[in-house]
Design a protein around this motif. Sequence first.
Motif, PDB file in Angstrom:
ATOM      1  N   GLY A  70      38.642  41.261  40.296  1.00  7.82           N
ATOM      2  CA  GLY A  70      37.962  42.257  41.116  1.00  7.82           C
ATOM      3  C   GLY A  70      36.617  41.753  41.597  1.00  7.82           C
ATOM      4  N   ARG A  71      35.769  42.663  42.046  1.00  9.61           N
ATOM      5  CA  ARG A  71      34.427  42.293  42.502  1.00  9.61           C
ATOM      6  C   ARG A  71      33.543  41.912  41.329  1.00  9.61           C
ATOM      7  N   SER A  72      33.571  42.736  40.278  1.00  6.86           N
ATOM      8  CA  SER A  72      32.714  42.491  39.116  1.00  6.86           C
ATOM      9  C   SER A  72      33.500  42.393  37.819  1.00  6.86           C
ATOM     10  N   SER A  73      34.818  42.498  37.895  1.00  2.00           N
ATOM     11  CA  SER A  73      35.618  42.476  36.660  1.00  2.00           C
ATOM     12  C   SER A  73      36.811  41.539  36.776  1.00  2.00           C
ATOM     13  N   ILE A  74      37.235  41.073  35.607  1.00  2.00           N
ATOM     14  CA  ILE A  74      38.389  40.188  35.486  1.00  2.00           C
ATOM     15  C   ILE A  74      39.279  40.750  34.383  1.00  2.00           C
ATOM     16  N   THR A  75      40.558  40.861  34.660  1.00  6.20           N
ATOM     17  CA  THR A  75      41.523  41.240  33.631  1.00  6.20           C
ATOM     18  C   THR A  75      42.348  40.009  33.291  1.00  6.20           C
ATOM     19  N   TYR A  76      42.405  39.708  31.992  1.00 10.53           N
ATOM     20  CA  TYR A  76      43.146  38.558  31.495  1.00 10.53           C
ATOM     21  C   TYR A  76      44.321  39.024  30.641  1.00 10.53           C
ATOM     22  N   ALA A  77      45.388  38.225  30.643  1.00  7.19           N
ATOM     23  CA  ALA A  77      46.444  38.322  29.634  1.00  7.19           C
ATOM     24  C   ALA A  77      46.284  37.086  28.762  1.00  7.19           C
ATOM     25  N   LEU A  78      46.517  37.242  27.471  1.00  9.80           N
ATOM     26  CA  LEU A  78      46.353  36.143  26.530  1.00  9.80           C
ATOM     27  C   LEU A  78      47.587  36.044  25.647  1.00  9.80           C
ATOM     28  N   GLY A  79      48.147  34.860  25.572  1.00 11.96           N
ATOM     29  CA  GLY A  79      49.307  34.638  24.727  1.00 11.96           C
ATOM     30  C   GLY A  79      48.937  33.761  23.556  1.00 11.96           C
ATOM     31  N   LEU A  80      49.417  34.117  22.389  1.00  8.15           N
ATOM     32  CA  LEU A  80      49.169  33.316  21.189  1.00  8.15           C
ATOM     33  C   LEU A  80      50.515  32.796  20.688  1.00  8.15           C
ATOM     34  N   PHE A  81      50.602  31.474  20.532  1.00 10.26           N
ATOM     35  CA  PHE A  81      51.839  30.801  20.172  1.00 10.26           C
ATOM     36  C   PHE A  81      51.615  29.918  18.954  1.00 10.26           C
ATOM     37  N   ALA A  82      52.533  29.922  17.999  1.00  8.42           N
ATOM     38  CA  ALA A  82      52.532  28.889  16.968  1.00  8.42           C
ATOM     39  C   ALA A  82      52.855  27.584  17.686  1.00  8.42           C
ATOM     40  N   ALA A  83      52.166  26.514  17.320  1.00 12.92           N
ATOM     41  CA  ALA A  83      52.285  25.257  18.058  1.00 12.92           C
ATOM     42  C   ALA A  83      53.703  24.697  18.082  1.00 12.92           C
ATOM     43  N   ASP A  84      54.521  25.027  17.108  1.00 14.50           N
ATOM     44  CA  ASP A  84      55.860  24.455  17.040  1.00 14.50           C
ATOM     45  C   ASP A  84      56.953  25.394  17.549  1.00 14.50           C
ATOM     46  N   THR A  85      56.569  26.476  18.233  1.00 12.86           N
ATOM     47  CA  THR A  85      57.566  27.401  18.752  1.00 12.86           C
ATOM     48  C   THR A  85      57.271  27.756  20.206  1.00 12.86           C
ATOM     49  N   GLU A  86      58.287  28.212  20.887  1.00 10.99           N
ATOM     50  CA  GLU A  86      58.128  28.652  22.272  1.00 10.99           C
ATOM     51  C   GLU A  86      57.961  30.167  22.373  1.00 10.99           C
TER      52      GLU A  86
ATOM     53  N   PRO B 249      48.077  27.402   6.815  1.00 12.39           N
ATOM     54  CA  PRO B 249      47.526  26.512   7.847  1.00 12.39           C
ATOM     55  C   PRO B 249      48.527  26.351   8.994  1.00 12.39           C
ATOM     56  N   HIS B 250      48.025  26.422  10.200  1.00 13.98           N
ATOM     57  CA  HIS B 250      48.907  26.294  11.352  1.00 13.98           C
ATOM     58  C   HIS B 250      48.100  26.003  12.614  1.00 13.98           C
ATOM     59  N   ALA B 251      48.614  25.122  13.445  1.00 13.66           N
ATOM     60  CA  ALA B 251      48.043  24.920  14.776  1.00 13.66           C
ATOM     61  C   ALA B 251      48.619  25.985  15.696  1.00 13.66           C
ATOM     62  N   LEU B 252      47.779  26.504  16.569  1.00 10.71           N
ATOM     63  CA  LEU B 252      48.181  27.549  17.507  1.00 10.71           C
ATOM     64  C   LEU B 252      47.787  27.150  18.920  1.00 10.71           C
ATOM     65  N   ASP B 253      48.478  27.697  19.897  1.00 12.71           N
ATOM     66  CA  ASP B 253      48.091  27.564  21.297  1.00 12.71           C
ATOM     67  C   ASP B 253      47.726  28.943  21.814  1.00 12.71           C
ATOM     68  N   VAL B 254      46.585  29.012  22.500  1.00  6.10           N
ATOM     69  CA  VAL B 254      46.138  30.258  23.118  1.00  6.10           C
ATOM     70  C   VAL B 254      46.220  30.066  24.627  1.00  6.10           C
ATOM     71  N   GLY B 255      47.025  30.895  25.286  1.00 10.59           N
ATOM     72  CA  GLY B 255      47.157  30.844  26.736  1.00 10.59           C
ATOM     73  C   GLY B 255      46.327  31.937  27.375  1.00 10.59           C
ATOM     74  N   VAL B 256      45.653  31.579  28.476  1.00  9.13           N
ATOM     75  CA  VAL B 256      44.822  32.529  29.224  1.00  9.13           C
ATOM     76  C   VAL B 256      45.393  32.626  30.636  1.00  9.13           C
TER      77      VAL B 256
ATOM     78  N   ASP C   4      47.537  30.237  32.851  1.00  5.62           N
ATOM     79  CA  ASP C   4      46.750  29.338  33.685  1.00  5.62           C
ATOM     80  C   ASP C   4      46.055  28.241  32.879  1.00  5.62           C
ATOM     81  N   HIS C   5      45.735  28.535  31.644  1.00  4.06           N
ATOM     82  CA  HIS C   5      44.991  27.601  30.789  1.00  4.06           C
ATOM     83  C   HIS C   5      45.498  27.782  29.364  1.00  4.06           C
ATOM     84  N   VAL C   6      45.770  26.680  28.686  1.00  6.31           N
ATOM     85  CA  VAL C   6      46.237  26.738  27.299  1.00  6.31           C
ATOM     86  C   VAL C   6      45.370  25.801  26.470  1.00  6.31           C
ATOM     87  N   VAL C   7      44.912  26.298  25.326  1.00  8.39           N
ATOM     88  CA  VAL C   7      44.066  25.505  24.439  1.00  8.39           C
ATOM     89  C   VAL C   7      44.655  25.519  23.028  1.00  8.39           C
ATOM     90  N   ARG C   8      44.598  24.379  22.358  1.00 14.03           N
ATOM     91  CA  ARG C   8      45.084  24.254  20.976  1.00 14.03           C
ATOM     92  C   ARG C   8      43.942  24.592  20.013  1.00 14.03           C
TER      93      ARG C   8
END
Length: 149
Positions: free
Chosen positions: A94-110, A81-88, A15-19
Amino acid sequence: MTADDDRSLTRDHFDHVVRVTTRWSDNDMYGHLNNAVYYELFDSAINGWLITGAQVDVLALPELGVVAESGCRFFRELEYPHALDVGVRVERLGRSSITYALGLFAADTEQVAALGHWVHVYIDRTTRGTVPIPTAVRELLENALQGRG
C-alpha cells in the motif's frame, strides 16, 4: 486461500527465503518450538531482507516500520535442534503499509509447518503519523512483486 491451499505452499511461493537454526532455549515445556519463537523468526526474516535487500539501516531511517497486525497458523511441530527456512512473500503493498505472508519450513521437508501473516505500517519517527513506505524499501518489494510475473 483455503486451509488446504495454505498447506500446499512451498518455498517457491515466497519472494525471499532465509535459513535459520533453532536454539536450545526455543523449545517449550512440551518439547517443541514455543509459539513466540515463530514471531521472532518472522520479524528477523522480514527485517533482515529489508536491511540487506534494500540496503537501508532500519534503525536510522526517519520512518519506522511498526507491526500493526500479526498472526500464525500452525500445521506441524518444529523443535530444537533443527535448521529451518523462513519464506517471506509480499501480499499487498500500500501507500504506508505492507502485508506479508511468511512460511516456516523444516529444512529437510517441503511441507510448510506454519504460515504467518504480518502487517508493517510506516510512521514518522517523531510525530508517529503514517508516512509513505521508504523509497528503497518500496523498490525492493515492487521488484519482488514484478519478479513473480
